[in-house]
Design a protein around this motif. Structure first.
Motif, short mmCIF file in Angstrom:
data_model
loop_
_atom_site.label_atom_id
_atom_site.label_comp_id
_atom_site.label_asym_id
_atom_site.label_seq_id
_atom_site.Cartn_x
_atom_site.Cartn_y
_atom_site.Cartn_z
N VAL A 97 0.82 -1.21 0.00
CA VAL A 97 0.00 0.00 0.00
C VAL A 97 0.86 1.27 0.00
O VAL A 97 0.45 2.29 -0.56
CB VAL A 97 -0.97 -0.01 1.19
CG1 VAL A 97 -0.24 0.16 2.51
CG2 VAL A 97 -2.05 1.03 1.04
N THR A 98 2.05 1.21 0.58
CA THR A 98 2.93 2.39 0.57
C THR A 98 3.30 2.76 -0.85
O THR A 98 3.28 3.94 -1.23
CB THR A 98 4.19 2.13 1.39
OG1 THR A 98 3.83 1.72 2.71
CG2 THR A 98 5.05 3.38 1.48
N LYS A 99 3.66 1.78 -1.67
CA LYS A 99 4.02 2.05 -3.06
C LYS A 99 2.82 2.59 -3.83
O LYS A 99 2.98 3.52 -4.65
CB LYS A 99 4.53 0.77 -3.73
CG LYS A 99 5.01 1.00 -5.17
CD LYS A 99 5.56 -0.28 -5.77
CE LYS A 99 6.17 -0.01 -7.14
NZ LYS A 99 5.21 0.60 -8.09
N VAL A 100 1.65 2.05 -3.58
CA VAL A 100 0.45 2.53 -4.26
C VAL A 100 0.23 4.01 -3.97
O VAL A 100 -0.02 4.81 -4.88
CB VAL A 100 -0.78 1.72 -3.81
CG1 VAL A 100 -2.09 2.38 -4.26
CG2 VAL A 100 -0.71 0.30 -4.36
N LEU A 101 0.36 4.40 -2.71
CA LEU A 101 0.15 5.80 -2.34
C LEU A 101 1.27 6.70 -2.86
O LEU A 101 1.01 7.81 -3.33
CB LEU A 101 0.02 5.92 -0.82
CG LEU A 101 -1.19 5.20 -0.20
CD1 LEU A 101 -1.28 5.50 1.30
CD2 LEU A 101 -2.49 5.61 -0.89
N ASN A 102 2.51 6.22 -2.79
CA ASN A 102 3.61 7.03 -3.31
C ASN A 102 3.45 7.26 -4.81
O ASN A 102 3.69 8.38 -5.31
CB ASN A 102 4.95 6.33 -3.04
CG ASN A 102 5.35 6.38 -1.57
OD1 ASN A 102 4.73 7.09 -0.78
ND2 ASN A 102 6.37 5.63 -1.20
#
Length: 275
Positions: free
Chosen positions: A172-177
């Motif tokens: 999810v961190t990559k998705v948001l970044n």
């Protein structure tokens, strides 16, 4: 140094084998667990992956110790880190402490490096275990939640391995970044935009918990075969499906900024200053 993009290859290979060999019989009668006091608990309905945002959680740190990731900087603090993988019921309740199995760190020695980085304790407190004592963060999560994960996770090792693999796969961190939602101590982001980014990536709706307008926890929900599902709860009082949130319309994702703090070790009255 381990990176979130590099680690999943080995884990996901094991994860695929584990999931494909695990039977999921939704039509059969539910498994019944018995707690140590003899109470019955039925098999869970779905999984909730609870993630913490260190930039928010660590702002509440009042003192430090050797086990607090906010102080020793051992975690991946540019990422959401793991709080736990929780078996839940559709009515908003959950099973807990489903058998007498005690946490044994020796069972997960081969997983310690990624666990320390992506599943760190962000507190000095020793949470309670299911046996009336205090233990580590991992002990609490395994005994309270992991023991209720059967028949998907059969033992302690598989519970932690499965949690790591779900975390890596649904990054999810990559998705948001990638959507432009980056750690910042000045920006506020529309919660609706964050939700939409996750919905577009995983085709399911997450839920959130906030503290003073900052995202503190993010929840991703899954069926027992780890296909994403909405984090919605059916409230027995009115039967309405809703996703509860303590967050405002615009939220922040505070950047982690370690500061000089005093380390207090329980086995010594001396205090050590850490830069």
């Amino acid at each position: 140094m381990l990176s979130l993009s590099a680690i999943p290859i080995l884990f996901l290979l094991q994860f695929t084998i584990f999931i494909s060999s695990t039977p999921f019989n939704h039509a059969s009668g539910a498994i019944i667990f018995h707690t140590k006091d003899g109470q019955e608990q039925r098999e869970f309905d779905y999984f909730k992956l609870a993630l913490q945002w260190p930039g928010t959680v660590c702002k509440g740190t009042r003192h430090c110790c050797s086990s607090n990731g906010c102080c020793n900087r051992s975690g991946a603090f540019g990422d959401f880190t793991i709080h736990g993988l929780w078996p839940d019921y559709n009515d908003g309740t959950w099973p807990a402490c489903c058998n007498g199995k005690i946490f044994d760190e020796k069972e997960i020695l081969t997983l310690l490096d990624p666990l320390k980085k992506y599943w760190p304790s962000l507190s000095c407190s020793s949470p309670s275990t299911c046996h009336g004592s205090k233990g580590s963060f991992w002990a609490h999560e395994w005994e309270k939640h992991g023991t209720c994960s059967y028949p998907v996770a059969h033992d302690e090792y598989n519970y932690f391995l499965t949690t790591l693999n779900v975390y890596f796969k649904y990054n999810v961190t990559k998705v948001l970044n990638d959507a432009g939602y980056l750690p910042s101590n000045t920006e506020k982001y529309p919660l609706g935009g964050i939700i939409s980014a996750i919905q577009n990536a995983f085709h399911a709706t997450p839920s959130f918990g906030c503290k003073k307008g900052a995202v503190e926890e993010l929840y991703l929900c899954f069926y027992k075969d780890f296909k994403p599902r909405d984090c919605a709860e059916s409230h027995s009082q009115n039967g309405i499906i809703s996703s509860r949130s303590s967050c405002p319309k615009y939220v922040s994702l505070p950047a982690y900024e370690p500061k000089a703090r005093i380390f207090e070790f329980a086995d010594s009255s001396r205090q050590y200053l850490s830069a």
